[in-house]
Design a protein around this motif. Structure first.
Motif, mmCIF file in Angstrom:
data_model
loop_
_atom_site.group_PDB
_atom_site.id
_atom_site.type_symbol
_atom_site.label_atom_id
_atom_site.label_comp_id
_atom_site.label_asym_id
_atom_site.label_seq_id
_atom_site.Cartn_x
_atom_site.Cartn_y
_atom_site.Cartn_z
ATOM 1 N N ILE A 124 -2.401 0.277 15.517
ATOM 2 C CA ILE A 124 -3.187 0.715 14.607
ATOM 3 C C ILE A 124 -4.677 -0.310 14.688
ATOM 4 N N GLU A 125 -5.855 0.373 14.010
ATOM 5 C CA GLU A 125 -6.878 -0.123 14.163
ATOM 6 C C GLU A 125 -6.854 -1.524 13.074
ATOM 7 N N GLN A 126 -7.755 -2.471 13.070
ATOM 8 C CA GLN A 126 -7.807 -3.647 12.524
ATOM 9 C C GLN A 126 -7.674 -3.688 10.968
ATOM 10 N N SER A 127 -8.330 -2.660 10.546
ATOM 11 C CA SER A 127 -8.547 -2.238 8.984
ATOM 12 C C SER A 127 -7.363 -1.104 8.410
ATOM 13 N N ASP A 128 -6.825 -0.779 9.262
ATOM 14 C CA ASP A 128 -5.836 0.398 9.063
ATOM 15 C C ASP A 128 -4.611 -0.189 8.041
ATOM 16 N N PRO A 129 -3.906 0.868 7.204
ATOM 17 C CA PRO A 129 -2.716 0.237 6.524
ATOM 18 C C PRO A 129 -1.444 0.228 7.384
ATOM 19 N N GLN A 130 -0.577 -0.729 7.182
ATOM 20 C CA GLN A 130 0.551 -0.814 7.849
ATOM 21 C C GLN A 130 1.739 -0.098 7.303
ATOM 22 N N TYR A 131 2.345 0.498 8.178
ATOM 23 C CA TYR A 131 3.640 1.661 7.765
ATOM 24 C C TYR A 131 4.803 1.093 8.700
ATOM 25 N N LEU A 132 6.009 1.003 8.138
ATOM 26 C CA LEU A 132 6.988 0.695 8.761
ATOM 27 C C LEU A 132 8.285 1.718 8.568
ATOM 28 N N ARG A 133 9.204 1.768 9.538
ATOM 29 C CA ARG A 133 10.210 2.681 9.276
ATOM 30 C C ARG A 133 11.722 2.216 9.318
ATOM 31 N N TRP A 134 12.294 2.479 8.581
ATOM 32 C CA TRP A 134 13.725 1.863 8.486
ATOM 33 C C TRP A 134 14.745 3.079 8.850
#
Length: 470
Positions: A124-134
């Motif tokens: 991701i870009e430096q300012s993008d939100p962070q998403y995870l997948r379980w």
């Protein structure tokens, strides 16, 4: 009353006798950044008088054993031992005592799952939100018995859930999957056959969610605990290799954008900037440095011990800031340590000593891939016994340093996949006699005395080149 003193390992994959039925199973999955915390309540009913042991599955077919697990029944934590064989699925037997037909009891299972959460997208870009997948390999709770009612709740740290899997089940009356705010609910499922050893198909399920905290972990943690009876001190030193396991940075790091984000209400979630460690209340003389040298930005707040009755101890806090911000995929190696009075961790019964040392410092939602603790006892300690609160590889060796004669006995404990629940006390008992306590000062006295004798002898030597003749 339940008899819960005997627990036997079970390794066979064959289905156990159908002496029980699960009247209800309730599972809650708390999603985090590195670890998924799973709490399951089993309401169990005996179908016959004096049934055999209850077979509790810790993992399904082909699943890895949880990084940490704990079984509770009757309000007591049970001393469960995992089978030593590699047979899958991993199951333990629990003796619930002499239950009568139709009598019920409750079993609680806590599991901390590692390596079930991954960043998505991975870059991701430096300012993008962070998403995870379980992701889980089985929609249902793994069980060897028929279940009357089963419900599973999956809770995300934020209400922003991008997507979740679907379940095709003939055991659900209404909607199989429902979402409300930050919770995804599966079921209820009714009249569910045994999901292990039966014909119920395993269905994978996933939840794609946002997290606003950095996903950090430790590749390695090496703790050294050195005991000094003469100094009345216990020194704890940790060598840590920290890594940001969140989405990797796309492109180059923008220092200007990072500095500007400090003035915003919320900075990018994937950037790890600082952290705090809770230390024992009596900890003092804390220090912190990395491979380059001493790191100036740190703040130690000493705690207060509960020496007086009805007083409560307050933990010490060590606030640390890495030399540089950590983005996804970045590493940072550093060393921190502190001293504490030996009397706080050592109990004596004559020459017999009991030492209690914490295996690691508790750090919420942190996964340690490989942990090692070295306990260095005073020179002359004998009859050493180690009592670890969990299975670990234990070895013994001799540590030699300055002014040692025979060397100091040392113990090493190694364990992989450690969580905050492994921050428990390791106990070591040993014998340290009065003669052993004099070994160090006698060695020092012998060395100093030897130097004086050597110097006295050297002064009587004639070093002149021209010898006088008679």
């Amino acid at each position: 009353m339940l008899l819960l003193s005997l627990l036997l390992p079970f390794a066979a994959a064959a289905a156990p006798p159908a002496d029980y039925v699960n009247t209800a199973i309730s599972r809650t999955v708390e999603l985090g950044g590195a670890i998924a915390r799973v709490s399951t309540q089993f309401s169990v009913k005996a179908l016959v008088d004096s049934p055999g042991a209850y077979h509790l599955a810790l993992a399904g077919e082909g699943d890895a054993v949880p990084a940490f697990w704990e079984v509770t029944a009757g309000g007591k934590v049970l001393d469960v031992t995992l089978p030593t064989s590699d047979c899958s699925p991993s199951t333990v037997q629990i003796d619930l005592g002499r239950l009568k037909k139709d009598e019920t009891t409750t079993i609680a299972l806590l599991q901390l799952l590692a390596h079930t959460i991954e960043p998505l997208p991975k870059v991701i870009e430096q300012s993008d939100p962070q998403y995870l997948r379980w992701t889980t390999n089985s929609t249902y709770v793994d069980s060897w018995y028929l279940t009357d009612v089963e419900r599973i709740k999956i809770r995300s740290p934020t209400a922003n859930i991008l997507s979740h899997g679907s379940v095709s089940s003939t055991y659900a009356r209404d909607n199989t999957v429902t979402k409300a705010s930050s919770t995804v609910t599966l079921g209820p499922f009714t009249s569910l056959p045994a999901t292990l050893g039966g014909d119920v198909p395993r269905q994978p399920f996933n939840v794609h969610y946002e997290t606003r905290e950095p996903v950090v972990g430790l590749k390695t943690l090496k703790r050294s605990a050195e005991v000094s009876h003469w100094g009345g001190n216990l020194n704890i030193q940790d060598e840590m290799n920290l890594v940001n396991n969140g989405p990797k940075l796309k492109g180059h790091f923008n220092r200007l954008a990072h500095m500007q984000s400090r003035f915003h209400a919320a900075s990018p979630a994937q950037i790890f900037k600082e952290f705090s460690l809770r230390l024992p209340a009596s900890a003092h003389s804390a220090y912190y440095y990395d491979t380059i040298g001493n790191v100036s930005w740190s703040h130690f707040r000493p705690g207060t011990s509960s020496k007086r009755p009805k007083s409560r101890a307050v933990d010490s806090v060590l606030e640390l800031k890495p030399r540089y911000p950590l983005l996804g995929g970045w590493n940072y190696s550093f060393t921190m340590g502190y001293d504490m009075p030996l009397e706080d961790v050592l109990k004596s019964d004559g020459s017999r000593k009991v030492l209690g040392v914490p295996f690691m410092t508790s750090w919420q939602d942190l996964l340690v891939e490989d942990a090692e603790m070295n306990i260095i006892l005073p020179e002359g300690a004998t009859n050493i016994e180690v009592f670890a609160p969990f299975p670990a590889d234990i070895s013994r060796w001799t540590h030699k340093t300055y002014l040692d004669s025979t060397g100091r006995p040392a113990i090493t404990l190694r364990k992989s996949l450690c969580t905050e629940n492994h921050a428990q006390t390791v106990y070591v008992t040993y014998t340290y006699s009065s003669g052993a306590q004099l070994q160090k000062p006698l060695t020092v006295a012998a060395v100093i005395g030897g130097l004086f004798i050597l110097g006295f002898g050297l002064r009587r030597v004639d070093y002149s080149l021209d010898k006088k003749t008679a």
